[in-house]
Design a protein around this motif. Structure first.
Motif, PDB file in Angstrom:
ATOM      1  N   MET A 104     -18.283  47.262 -39.153  1.00  0.00           N
ATOM      2  CA  MET A 104     -17.727  46.457 -40.272  1.00  0.00           C
ATOM      3  C   MET A 104     -16.986  46.730 -40.367  1.00  0.00           C
ATOM      4  O   MET A 104     -16.230  47.777 -40.612  1.00  0.00           O
ATOM      5  N   LYS A 105     -15.824  45.826 -40.895  1.00  0.00           N
ATOM      6  CA  LYS A 105     -14.652  45.898 -41.848  1.00  0.00           C
ATOM      7  C   LYS A 105     -15.154  45.490 -43.094  1.00  0.00           C
ATOM      8  O   LYS A 105     -15.921  44.255 -42.964  1.00  0.00           O
ATOM      9  N   VAL A 106     -14.744  46.295 -43.976  1.00  0.00           N
ATOM     10  CA  VAL A 106     -15.511  45.770 -45.468  1.00  0.00           C
ATOM     11  C   VAL A 106     -13.831  45.736 -46.312  1.00  0.00           C
ATOM     12  O   VAL A 106     -13.836  46.452 -46.097  1.00  0.00           O
ATOM     13  N   LEU A 107     -13.758  44.447 -46.569  1.00  0.00           N
ATOM     14  CA  LEU A 107     -13.143  44.407 -48.205  1.00  0.00           C
ATOM     15  C   LEU A 107     -14.069  44.079 -49.443  1.00  0.00           C
ATOM     16  O   LEU A 107     -14.206  43.430 -49.290  1.00  0.00           O
TER      17      LEU A 107
ATOM     18  N   LYS B 244     -20.857  27.441 -37.659  1.00  0.00           N
ATOM     19  CA  LYS B 244     -20.302  27.475 -38.345  1.00  0.00           C
ATOM     20  C   LYS B 244     -20.837  28.167 -39.791  1.00  0.00           C
ATOM     21  O   LYS B 244     -21.945  27.670 -39.859  1.00  0.00           O
ATOM     22  N   ILE B 245     -20.989  29.659 -39.520  1.00  0.00           N
ATOM     23  CA  ILE B 245     -22.236  30.819 -39.442  1.00  0.00           C
ATOM     24  C   ILE B 245     -21.878  31.451 -41.020  1.00  0.00           C
ATOM     25  O   ILE B 245     -20.802  32.319 -40.175  1.00  0.00           O
ATOM     26  N   VAL B 246     -22.097  31.108 -42.006  1.00  0.00           N
ATOM     27  CA  VAL B 246     -20.897  32.996 -43.021  1.00  0.00           C
ATOM     28  C   VAL B 246     -22.802  33.183 -43.736  1.00  0.00           C
ATOM     29  O   VAL B 246     -23.700  32.695 -44.189  1.00  0.00           O
ATOM     30  N   GLY B 247     -23.146  34.083 -44.000  1.00  0.00           N
ATOM     31  CA  GLY B 247     -24.037  34.793 -44.378  1.00  0.00           C
ATOM     32  C   GLY B 247     -23.028  35.194 -46.111  1.00  0.00           C
ATOM     33  O   GLY B 247     -22.142  35.329 -46.169  1.00  0.00           O
ATOM     34  N   LEU B 248     -24.303  34.801 -46.460  1.00  0.00           N
ATOM     35  CA  LEU B 248     -23.584  35.008 -48.044  1.00  0.00           C
ATOM     36  C   LEU B 248     -25.586  35.555 -49.107  1.00  0.00           C
ATOM     37  O   LEU B 248     -25.731  35.280 -48.909  1.00  0.00           O
ATOM     38  N   ASP B 249     -24.875  36.349 -49.697  1.00  0.00           N
ATOM     39  CA  ASP B 249     -26.008  37.191 -50.743  1.00  0.00           C
ATOM     40  C   ASP B 249     -25.468  37.500 -52.032  1.00  0.00           C
ATOM     41  O   ASP B 249     -23.860  37.496 -52.622  1.00  0.00           O
ATOM     42  N   VAL B 250     -25.975  37.355 -53.461  1.00  0.00           N
ATOM     43  CA  VAL B 250     -25.544  37.895 -54.537  1.00  0.00           C
ATOM     44  C   VAL B 250     -26.771  38.763 -55.570  1.00  0.00           C
ATOM     45  O   VAL B 250     -27.333  39.149 -54.922  1.00  0.00           O
TER      46      VAL B 250
ATOM     47  N   CYS C  12     -20.032  37.174 -45.378  1.00  0.00           N
ATOM     48  CA  CYS C  12     -20.081  37.819 -44.062  1.00  0.00           C
ATOM     49  C   CYS C  12     -19.850  37.105 -42.875  1.00  0.00           C
ATOM     50  O   CYS C  12     -20.403  35.790 -42.623  1.00  0.00           O
ATOM     51  N   VAL C  13     -18.639  36.514 -41.665  1.00  0.00           N
ATOM     52  CA  VAL C  13     -18.402  36.216 -40.701  1.00  0.00           C
ATOM     53  C   VAL C  13     -18.418  36.813 -39.758  1.00  0.00           C
ATOM     54  O   VAL C  13     -17.711  37.984 -40.018  1.00  0.00           O
ATOM     55  N   GLY C  14     -18.888  37.009 -38.655  1.00  0.00           N
ATOM     56  CA  GLY C  14     -19.457  37.907 -37.707  1.00  0.00           C
ATOM     57  C   GLY C  14     -19.703  39.612 -38.122  1.00  0.00           C
ATOM     58  O   GLY C  14     -20.189  39.757 -39.409  1.00  0.00           O
ATOM     59  N   THR C  15     -18.414  40.084 -37.686  1.00  0.00           N
ATOM     60  CA  THR C  15     -19.083  41.637 -38.947  1.00  0.00           C
ATOM     61  C   THR C  15     -17.587  41.956 -40.045  1.00  0.00           C
ATOM     62  O   THR C  15     -17.518  43.044 -39.822  1.00  0.00           O
ATOM     63  N   ASP C  16     -17.403  40.647 -40.163  1.00  0.00           N
ATOM     64  CA  ASP C  16     -15.687  41.160 -41.566  1.00  0.00           C
ATOM     65  C   ASP C  16     -16.707  40.593 -42.426  1.00  0.00           C
ATOM     66  O   ASP C  16     -17.912  39.471 -42.782  1.00  0.00           O
ATOM     67  N   VAL C  17     -16.895  41.485 -43.548  1.00  0.00           N
ATOM     68  CA  VAL C  17     -17.455  41.755 -44.436  1.00  0.00           C
ATOM     69  C   VAL C  17     -16.070  41.749 -46.155  1.00  0.00           C
ATOM     70  O   VAL C  17     -15.403  41.986 -46.305  1.00  0.00           O
TER      71      VAL C  17
ATOM     72  N   ASP D 146     -26.520  44.069 -46.789  1.00  0.00           N
ATOM     73  CA  ASP D 146     -27.090  42.710 -47.276  1.00  0.00           C
ATOM     74  C   ASP D 146     -26.042  41.346 -46.571  1.00  0.00           C
ATOM     75  O   ASP D 146     -26.893  40.314 -45.934  1.00  0.00           O
ATOM     76  N   ALA D 147     -24.534  41.877 -47.028  1.00  0.00           N
ATOM     77  CA  ALA D 147     -24.048  40.235 -46.337  1.00  0.00           C
ATOM     78  C   ALA D 147     -24.182  40.113 -44.851  1.00  0.00           C
ATOM     79  O   ALA D 147     -24.088  39.127 -44.555  1.00  0.00           O
ATOM     80  N   TYR D 148     -24.251  41.370 -44.441  1.00  0.00           N
ATOM     81  CA  TYR D 148     -24.165  41.597 -42.446  1.00  0.00           C
ATOM     82  C   TYR D 148     -25.765  40.431 -42.594  1.00  0.00           C
ATOM     83  O   TYR D 148     -25.831  40.054 -41.464  1.00  0.00           O
ATOM     84  N   ALA D 149     -26.909  41.199 -42.679  1.00  0.00           N
ATOM     85  CA  ALA D 149     -28.015  40.510 -42.368  1.00  0.00           C
ATOM     86  C   ALA D 149     -28.540  38.942 -43.186  1.00  0.00           C
ATOM     87  O   ALA D 149     -29.061  38.871 -42.264  1.00  0.00           O
TER      88      ALA D 149
END
Length: 171
Positions: free
Chosen positions: A1-4, A29-35, A56-61, A138-141
């Motif tokens: 994963m690439k995390v910013l 168009k899929i985006v993972g989101l968590d808070v 998260c989009v793909g492996t970009d977090v 969490d974002a990737y999941a």
């Protein structure tokens, strides 16, 4: 994963612009989101507030430490689309959904991250490495759950759009 990891609204907007660019070329168009919140529970007079937002989009977090943001970013939204039908609990967490859809190992994804750690989301930056890893996971999941739900839904509904052709032989 690439995390910013950031608390800069400009960095968030740039990440979202880049994510939208990669999504433009994608059929889905899929985006993972968590808070993560500043406290475990709130009250009417003292509600809990978002401390960290993960995308998260793909492996970009993106891990956005929003409670310490330099300014406000208006490009974020949340929705619920699925519940595990076998669970009787009214509230289901990401580990319940990810464990049911991706792999049972996700049922343990938050082990070792207790109440004391959850109380630290609003602490001043930077997030400790353990929190950053938790947020990225969490974002990737979340991304992977939405991606798989989309695949399941398209596969299911394709059965109605393209009924199986009758074969010449039935044996």
């Amino acid at each position: 994963m690439k995390v910013l990891y950031t608390n800069s609204a400009a960095s968030v907007e740039e990440w979202i612009t880049n994510a939208e660019g990669s999504l433009d070329s994608s059929a889905r168009k899929i985006v993972g989101l968590d808070v993560e919140y500043d406290k475990l529970s709130g009250t009417y007079f003292n509600p809990k507030k978002a401390a960290v937002i993960q995308l998260c989009v793909g492996t970009d977090v993106l891990v956005y430490h929003i409670c310490h943001a330099d300014e406000r970013s208006e490009s974020l939204d949340i929705q619920e689309i699925w519940r595990d039908p076998d669970k009787k609990k009214k509230l289901q967490g990401l580990k319940d959904v990810a464990g049911a859809i991706i792999d049972p190992i996700y049922f343990e994804m938050k082990d070792g991250f207790g109440r004391a750690e959850h109380r630290m989301w609003a602490n001043p930056p930077p997030l400790p490495p353990k929190h950053l890893e938790y947020a990225a996971r969490d974002a990737y999941a979340t991304y992977e759950v939405y991606r798989r739900l989309d695949l399941f839904e398209r596969g299911f509904f394709s059965l109605f759009k393209h009924p199986e052709k009758k074969r010449g032989r039935d044996w």
